[in-house]
Write a protein that holds these residues in place. Structure first.
Motif, PDB file in Angstrom:
ATOM      1  N   VAL B 171       0.812  -1.220   0.000  1.00 21.17           N
ATOM      2  CA  VAL B 171       0.000   0.000   0.000  1.00 21.17           C
ATOM      3  C   VAL B 171       0.850   1.277   0.000  1.00 21.17           C
ATOM      4  CG1 VAL B 171      -1.718   1.333   1.291  1.00 21.17           C
ATOM      5  CG2 VAL B 171      -1.970  -1.132   1.055  1.00 21.17           C
TER       6      VAL B 171
ATOM      7  N   LEU C  87     -10.600   3.208   0.231  1.00 15.34           N
ATOM      8  CA  LEU C  87     -10.200   2.174  -0.726  1.00 15.34           C
ATOM      9  C   LEU C  87      -8.779   2.468  -1.190  1.00 15.34           C
ATOM     10  CD1 LEU C  87     -13.443   1.783  -2.838  1.00 15.34           C
ATOM     11  CD2 LEU C  87     -12.778   0.687  -0.702  1.00 15.34           C
ATOM     12  N   PHE C  88      -8.015   1.418  -1.451  1.00 20.75           N
ATOM     13  CA  PHE C  88      -6.651   1.622  -1.935  1.00 20.75           C
ATOM     14  C   PHE C  88      -6.726   2.139  -3.369  1.00 20.75           C
ATOM     15  CE2 PHE C  88      -6.085  -2.081   1.076  1.00 20.75           C
ATOM     16  CZ  PHE C  88      -5.710  -1.263   2.129  1.00 20.75           C
ATOM     17  N   ASN C  96      -9.246  -4.664  -4.356  1.00 28.05           N
ATOM     18  CA  ASN C  96      -9.507  -4.074  -3.048  1.00 28.05           C
ATOM     19  C   ASN C  96     -10.186  -5.088  -2.144  1.00 28.05           C
ATOM     20  OD1 ASN C  96      -9.081  -1.188  -1.988  1.00 28.05           O
ATOM     21  ND2 ASN C  96      -9.349  -0.876  -4.194  1.00 28.05           N
ATOM     22  N   PHE C  99      -7.983  -8.010  -1.104  1.00 28.85           N
ATOM     23  CA  PHE C  99      -6.731  -7.617  -0.449  1.00 28.85           C
ATOM     24  C   PHE C  99      -6.339  -8.517   0.739  1.00 28.85           C
ATOM     25  CE2 PHE C  99      -4.135  -5.046   2.422  1.00 28.85           C
ATOM     26  CZ  PHE C  99      -3.179  -4.587   1.547  1.00 28.85           C
ATOM     27  N   PRO C 132     -11.268   2.860  -7.769  1.00 29.06           N
ATOM     28  CA  PRO C 132     -12.046   3.526  -6.719  1.00 29.06           C
ATOM     29  C   PRO C 132     -12.599   4.898  -7.119  1.00 29.06           C
ATOM     30  CG  PRO C 132     -10.144   2.497  -5.747  1.00 29.06           C
ATOM     31  CD  PRO C 132     -10.015   2.287  -7.222  1.00 29.06           C
ATOM     32  N   LYS C 140     -18.458   2.754  -2.906  1.00 27.39           N
ATOM     33  CA  LYS C 140     -17.164   2.676  -2.200  1.00 27.39           C
ATOM     34  C   LYS C 140     -17.341   2.010  -0.848  1.00 27.39           C
ATOM     35  CE  LYS C 140     -14.994   6.749  -4.163  1.00 27.39           C
ATOM     36  NZ  LYS C 140     -14.709   8.153  -3.983  1.00 27.39           N
ATOM     37  N   SER C 144     -15.703  -1.384   0.677  1.00 32.26           N
ATOM     38  CA  SER C 144     -15.021  -1.373   1.968  1.00 32.26           C
ATOM     39  C   SER C 144     -15.544  -2.499   2.872  1.00 32.26           C
ATOM     40  CB  SER C 144     -15.225   0.003   2.604  1.00 32.26           C
ATOM     41  OG  SER C 144     -14.890  -0.027   3.936  1.00 32.26           O
ATOM     42  N   ARG C 147     -14.217  -5.820   1.539  1.00 26.90           N
ATOM     43  CA  ARG C 147     -12.806  -5.995   1.865  1.00 26.90           C
ATOM     44  C   ARG C 147     -12.638  -6.490   3.307  1.00 26.90           C
ATOM     45  NH1 ARG C 147      -9.310  -0.675   1.253  1.00 26.90           N
ATOM     46  NH2 ARG C 147     -10.795  -0.071   2.862  1.00 26.90           N
TER      47      ARG C 147
END
Lengths: 286, 252, 242
Positions: B171, C87-88, C96, C99, C132, C140, C144, C147
């Motif tokens: 990240v 979110l990444f 995401n 992950f 994202p 979003k 999340s 995830r």
């Protein structure tokens, strides 16, 4: 209360060691040397060198000159930057100027100095243009712009190197502070275009630019390469004065060089503390 | 009036990039001619074959790359600690000191210690000297990158089961790539441009490209000085162009 | 049923300021505890301490009777979700959500099956390749959730998760959360400053003020406590009705 590890403490220690310690040690040594406590001339505590430097006009002239050059450059550069941002907004967004305004950031100070020499010298590019248009007959007719006592060349070249950066930053603020919208709002409230520029755009931009102006005043105050090549030999800016005293290999001049170094540091510290550039500035190297 | 101002502006911005390469190609440039009598590659072949400049070019590139890598890597990590430190403001203020100080005067302050440690006149000395002015700058550059949002993202990785190493590799580093690249460019240029400190600590024995250009100016050899100058402005111009392309891509 | 999560006399201080003052409660398996409280009451500190992102000065946190205090966030099996979806930005929707599985080096087929299943359940089937910045606020927040859910956390810690959404999306998300909580047998601590949201989302209710937390045995007790503002709210609507 957060999870702190030992490595975090080590990183802060490393930062202090790299950022503060060498400067503090160097200045402490300078102070000790200037008072006769350290160095080859260390004969014991004396204020003799301080008296010599403070009593002699050389330091004051240099400091005053450096201040004047820095102030002149910042003033000229700010004026130019604001004029460009407010006059050529469309070009700054759409035309080649958008990229071109960054070009001078690619010029190192030593090259800027050399370029200034080639541009402003008595047989330089400007003199050639002047001769081509019949304004002068030969190089001897061209006014001395480099190594002149008025430091015209130094101020011009430092300004040429500074104003593009100011323009880039002012342009960023022009957008981020929504100045076009604010100006339109002022117009709906009955302001003329002129009033919108002078009462809205200019004050808002100057306010935002202030930290950058302070930081550049400090940079320009200690400028070295440009005055080294374009400056006047008897009327020296402070970096040049210090460098000359250090390099003269006259043992009696060394303590004076250290006195001026400490004074320079005090002035820089005063400027930084007085105006706190770190509060709002983001990092910019170019 | 506006048009004249604009033309003047473009001239001021563009002229050095035309003039300096042109001068490096001249062998003679009589007054008051506006372009040289003849243009040859003579100085370039000479400079690149004899060593001198080409040696300095490689040496400068190597030094700047080393300083950029070391400062960016360390600065990025240390800035994270400082951004989250209770005394963040004071620490950032400290970072401004060496950065704002005139490098040549800083070098004179350090000279005694560099003499004592036999670092004066050595490549290691110049590297260390440059590190001491570039590293604090990276803190100023990166401290605002470490936002509370980035911290929240890092913590999220932990609660999802990731180790600190995973947080960095999956990240933090990937999303910081543009910032790191920008940091590398800027630190490279700070080192690449540096003359004052290098001339004092290197004592003429560490011939970076700016030092070489100054020598040519002193020897009244404008053609070689122009050649060196042209080489000095090439990498930053390339960076600017790459950055410009990158911005265009984002806007598109 | 014994509590899955037990919090005993939890104290957290920031310097001279005490943020949590002897917080005490339990959460049963498959239950959502809704904690109502105004901003600054210590809700976020409570969740972050449970997740292991802040350290407790006193008290204990037990999961199935085992103390968690010495365990790092990675080993607590609690996922902490913020108000912002976070979110990444460099990963697409699929990655995401996947992950947590990637962190656990799960096989490619495992990752694909589980992620696609979640994408289905969260109404995100057509969005898996999107980045994202191409998603709406509600989408979003769904990603999340996905995830977090994919790693089967023991407890979900939700910190005003719908605070940034508009009224309509918020209502949809509340409904979705209830469905998802049922499907995945989720145990959750849900923190909010919104009275209605607390009542809708919580199987049990608590009120937090000045670093202290009070649990209510039932909805009546919650309504009866004047600090929650529930009675006032009901009176308002009743009057309007008359």
């Amino acid at each position: 209360m957060t999870i702190q590890s030992r490595s975090e403490i080590l990183f802060v220690a490393f930062f202090i060691l790299a950022a503060l310690f060498p400067l503090a040690a160097g200045l402490s040594y300078a102070l000790a040397y200037s008072m006769g406590i350290a160095g080859a001339l260390g004969t014991g505590f004396t204020l003799q060198y301080w008296q010599t430097v403070l009593g002699h006009s050389g330091f004051w002239t240099s400091a005053g000159l450096s201040m004047a050059v820095a102030a002149g450059c910042v003033l000229l550069s700010t004026g130019l930057a604001l004029a460009i941002v407010l006059t050529f907004q469309r070009q700054l967004v759409h035309s080649r100027l958008r990229f071109g305004i960054y070009w001078p950031l690619a010029i190192p100070p030593i090259v800027a100095a050399f370029w200034g020499f080639q541009l402003l010298g008595s047989s330089g590019l400007l003199a050639r243009f002047a001769a081509g248009t019949g304004l002068i007959q030969g190089p001897e007719d061209f006014p001395p712009l480099i190594n002149d006592p008025g430091q015209v060349g130094v101020i011009l070249v430092l300004t040429m190197a500074t104003f593009p950066f100011f323009t880039v930053v002012a342009q960023q603020f022009f957008r981020s502070e929504h100045i076009p919208e604010l100006m339109r709002l002022a117009r709906t409230l009955g302001a003329s275009h002129r009033q919108a520029v002078w009462r809205i755009a200019v004050p808002v931009l100057l306010r935002k630019l202030r930290p950058v102006l302070v930081l550049y005043s400090v940079f320009l105050f200690g400028a070295y390469e440009v005055p080294l090549i374009l400056g006047n030999q008897s009327n020296r800016m402070i970096s040049i004065l210090i460098a000359q005293k250090f390099r003269r290999f006259d043992l009696l001049e060394l303590p004076q060089a250290y006195v001026i170094t400490v004074l320079y540091a005090l002035i820089v510290l005063g400027m930084l503390i007085g105006f706190r550039p770190g509060r709002e500035t983001k990092g910019h190297a170019l | 009036m506006k048009k004249a101002f604009f033309t003047g502006l473009i001239l001021v911005l563009a002229l050095p990039f035309v003039y300096l390469p042109l001068l490096s190609l001249a062998t003679q440039w009589r007054f008051p001619l506006l372009i040289p009598d003849e243009l040859t590659l003579q100085h370039w072949t000479q400079a690149l074959s004899i060593g001198g400049i080409s040696g300095s070019l490689l040496f400068s590139a190597f030094t700047a790359l080393a300083v950029a890598l070391a400062c960016t890597a360390l600065g990025f990590r240390v800035a994270r600690t400082i951004a989250r430190h209770p005394h963040r403001q004071t620490l950032v203020a400290i970072a401004y000191l060496p950065y704002a100080f005139s490098p040549v005067i800083y070098a004179f302050c350090l000279q005694f210690f560099f003499l004592k440690t036999s670092l004066n006149g050595t490549v290691a000395g110049v590297f260390l000297g440059q590190f001491l002015i570039v590293f604090p700058f990276t803190i100023i550059l990166f401290v605002n990158h470490w936002t509370p949002r980035l911290r929240a993202m890092e913590e999220l990785v932990y609660t999802l089961g990731g180790t600190p190493a995973a947080a960095w590799s999956r990240v933090l580093l990937p999303i910081s790539r543009p910032a790191l690249l920008n940091g590398l460019f800027q630190t490279f240029l700070l080192s690449w441009f540096e003359y004052g400190l290098t001339s004092v600590i290197g004592q003429g024995r560490v011939p970076t490209l700016p030092v070489r250009v100054y020598q040519y100016i002193g020897e009244a050899n404008p053609y070689f000085a122009a050649l060196g100058s042209t080489l000095l402005i090439c990498p930053p111009l390339l960076f600017l162009w790459l950055n410009h392309r990158f911005q265009q891509k984002i806007h598109a | 049923m014994p509590d899955l999560l037990t919090v005993r006399d939890l104290q957290v201080r920031f310097g001279a300021e005490t943020v949590l003052r002897g917080v005490q409660f339990g959460v049963r398996e498959r239950e959502t505890l809704a904690v109502l409280g105004r901003s600054g009451c210590g809700k976020t500190t409570l969740l972050k301490t449970l997740a292991g992102l802040l350290t407790a000065d006193d008290g204990d946190i037990l999961l199935e009777g085992q103390s968690l205090l010495k365990r790092p966030p990675q080993e607590r099996g609690m996922v902490y979700l913020y108000q912002e979806a976070l979110l990444f930005p460099h990963l697409n929707v699929f990655e995401n959500i996947a992950f947590g599985l990637r962190l656990r080096r799960e096989s490619e087929t495992g990752v694909r099956d589980k992620t696609n299943q979640l994408l289905q359940n969260l109404d995100l089937a057509g969005q898996s390749k999107k980045m994202p910045h191409q998603l709406s606020g509600g989408q979003k927040q769904r990603v999340s959730f996905g995830r977090a859910l994919i790693i089967n956390p023991r407890i979900l810690l939700l910190d005003e998760p719908f605070g940034n959404l508009d009224v309509e999306t918020r209502a949809n998300m509340q409904q979705l959360f209830r469905q998802v909580a049922d499907t995945y047998h989720t145990t959750a601590v849900f923190v909010t400053h919104d009275l209605k949201e607390a009542v809708c989302m919580g199987d049990r209710l608590a009120y937090m003020e000045n670093g202290r937390l009070d649990m209510f045995d039932n909805l009546e007790a919650f309504i009866a406590d004047p600090r929650t503002g529930m009675k006032q709210e009901m009176d308002f609507w009743r009057k309007l009705d008359q």
